[in-house]
Design an enzyme around this catalytic site. Sequence first.
Site, PDB file in Angstrom:
ATOM      1  N   ARG A 178      48.682  62.093   6.744  1.00 22.49           N
ATOM      2  CA  ARG A 178      49.118  60.095   7.364  1.00 22.49           C
ATOM      3  C   ARG A 178      47.846  59.711   8.678  1.00 22.49           C
ATOM      4  NH1 ARG A 178      54.502  58.254   9.751  1.00 22.49           N
ATOM      5  NH2 ARG A 178      53.235  58.957  11.701  1.00 22.49           N
ATOM      6  N   THR A 221      47.195  53.195   9.387  1.00 20.85           N
ATOM      7  CA  THR A 221      47.719  52.848   8.576  1.00 20.85           C
ATOM      8  C   THR A 221      49.252  53.144   7.863  1.00 20.85           C
ATOM      9  OG1 THR A 221      46.548  54.113   6.779  1.00 20.85           O
ATOM     10  CG2 THR A 221      44.873  52.078   7.505  1.00 20.85           C
ATOM     11  N   ASP A 273      55.626  65.779  16.802  1.00 21.15           N
ATOM     12  CA  ASP A 273      55.097  66.388  15.671  1.00 21.15           C
ATOM     13  C   ASP A 273      54.979  67.056  14.332  1.00 21.15           C
ATOM     14  OD1 ASP A 273      52.706  67.153  13.348  1.00 21.15           O
ATOM     15  OD2 ASP A 273      51.766  65.068  14.786  1.00 21.15           O
ATOM     16  N   ASP A 312      52.144  69.855  15.165  1.00 18.71           N
ATOM     17  CA  ASP A 312      51.398  70.051  15.754  1.00 18.71           C
ATOM     18  C   ASP A 312      52.444  71.611  16.267  1.00 18.71           C
ATOM     19  OD1 ASP A 312      49.683  68.579  15.968  1.00 18.71           O
ATOM     20  OD2 ASP A 312      50.066  66.545  17.291  1.00 18.71           O
TER      21      ASP A 312
HETATM   22  C1  PRP Z   1      53.513  64.761   8.641  1.00 15.58           C
HETATM   23  C2  PRP Z   1      54.885  64.972   7.806  1.00 15.58           C
HETATM   24  C3  PRP Z   1      54.846  64.493   6.640  1.00 15.58           C
HETATM   25  C4  PRP Z   1      54.603  63.421   6.740  1.00 15.58           C
HETATM   26  C5  PRP Z   1      55.843  62.324   7.186  1.00 15.58           C
HETATM   27  O1  PRP Z   1      52.432  65.748   8.065  1.00 15.58           O
HETATM   28  O2  PRP Z   1      54.231  67.166   7.897  1.00 15.58           O
HETATM   29  O3  PRP Z   1      54.760  65.271   5.997  1.00 15.58           O
HETATM   30  O4  PRP Z   1      53.987  62.680   7.930  1.00 15.58           O
HETATM   31  O5  PRP Z   1      55.149  61.518   7.305  1.00 15.58           O
HETATM   32  P1  PRP Z   1      55.250  60.246   6.571  1.00 15.58           P
HETATM   33  O6  PRP Z   1      56.706  60.027   5.304  1.00 15.58           O
HETATM   34  O7  PRP Z   1      55.350  58.897   7.246  1.00 15.58           O
HETATM   35  O8  PRP Z   1      54.093  60.419   5.471  1.00 15.58           O
HETATM   36  P2  PRP Z   1      51.454  64.677   9.076  1.00 15.58           P
HETATM   37  O9  PRP Z   1      50.377  63.402   7.974  1.00 15.58           O
HETATM   38  O10 PRP Z   1      50.881  64.562  10.620  1.00 15.58           O
HETATM   39  O11 PRP Z   1      50.459  66.199   8.738  1.00 15.58           O
HETATM   40  P3  PRP Z   1      49.888  67.781   8.754  1.00 15.58           P
HETATM   41  O12 PRP Z   1      51.462  68.323   8.008  1.00 15.58           O
HETATM   42  O13 PRP Z   1      48.859  67.967   8.917  1.00 15.58           O
HETATM   43  O14 PRP Z   1      50.681  67.898  10.867  1.00 15.58           O
HETATM   44  N1  URA Z   2      55.453  62.981  11.229  1.00 15.07           N
HETATM   45  C1  URA Z   2      56.163  63.490  11.485  1.00 15.07           C
HETATM   46  O1  URA Z   2      55.648  65.085  12.288  1.00 15.07           O
HETATM   47  N2  URA Z   2      57.014  63.322  13.030  1.00 15.07           N
HETATM   48  C2  URA Z   2      57.617  62.159  12.694  1.00 15.07           C
HETATM   49  O2  URA Z   2      58.571  62.227  13.344  1.00 15.07           O
HETATM   50  C3  URA Z   2      56.869  61.254  11.399  1.00 15.07           C
HETATM   51  C4  URA Z   2      56.075  62.111  10.585  1.00 15.07           C
END
Ligand code: PRP
Ligand code: URA
Length: 213
Positions: free
Chosen positions: A103, A107, A203, A206
């Site tokens: 994400r 944006t 997150d 993370d």
């Molecule tokens: C996080 C989470 C989802 C997404 C949710 O991933 O694991 O995939 O955000 O957010 P949304 O509903 O607003 O799209 P992230 O993009 O942080 O990537 P990661 O899993 O690599 O940490």
């Molecule tokens: N992605 C995450 O990992 N946590 C949130 O709260 C939203 C998006």
Amino acid sequence: MEVRVVQHPLVDHKLTLLRNKLTPQPVFRQLVDELVTLLAYEATFGVRVTEVTIDTPVSRTLGTRLADPAPLVVPILRAGLGMLDGMLRLVPTAEVGFLGMIRDEETLEPMTYAERLPQDLSGRQCYVLDPMLATGGSLGGAVQFLVDRGADDITCVCLLAAPEGIERLQNLLADLKVPCRLVVSAVDEQLNEQGYIVPGLGDAGDRLYGLAQ
Ligand code: PRP
Ligand code: URA
């Protein structure tokens, strides 16, 4: 889309530990694994089966086995990977496809950076694993991807969802007309200005794997 919020004291207990910012990373990973196994039990309620005849040591009887083709489990990288083992523990014969999505923190729109899925998903039941349904961009993108490949039945398994993300997914699915359900351990209050779920757990990627730079 059917939304199933799993209500069980063990789910609440584990989710509370996950939310706690003091929970150390190895414990967080272990709890995600345990929680997903509980969610997977609910999520597979409608898994397709077929009737089989078997012989017990005593007599012949009718039984059940998972139907062909095997269900396809799709973890959304990166954080969804932390949910994979918990799901496969209950459905070890499932096949696994991968979608990498990130994400954009400005944006809040998702970008797909990796994909390893069968070209033809017609007739496949798909189980999408993503811990957080926040704005719904990532999960919506994943669902669209699977439908474009022919998936005709989709179950999304999430740890936490925001009402905004559920609504976005509902709107998408109203247009797609493919049966879809969401199995989640809790629906939280809202998103904050940064697109994080409140109260949430922070997150997820993370907390599972550390900061990716
Ligand atoms: C996080 C989470 C989802 C997404 C949710 O991933 O694991 O995939 O955000 O957010 P949304 O509903 O607003 O799209 P992230 O993009 O942080 O990537 P990661 O899993 O690599 O940490
Ligand atoms: N992605 C995450 O990992 N946590 C949130 O709260 C939203 C998006």
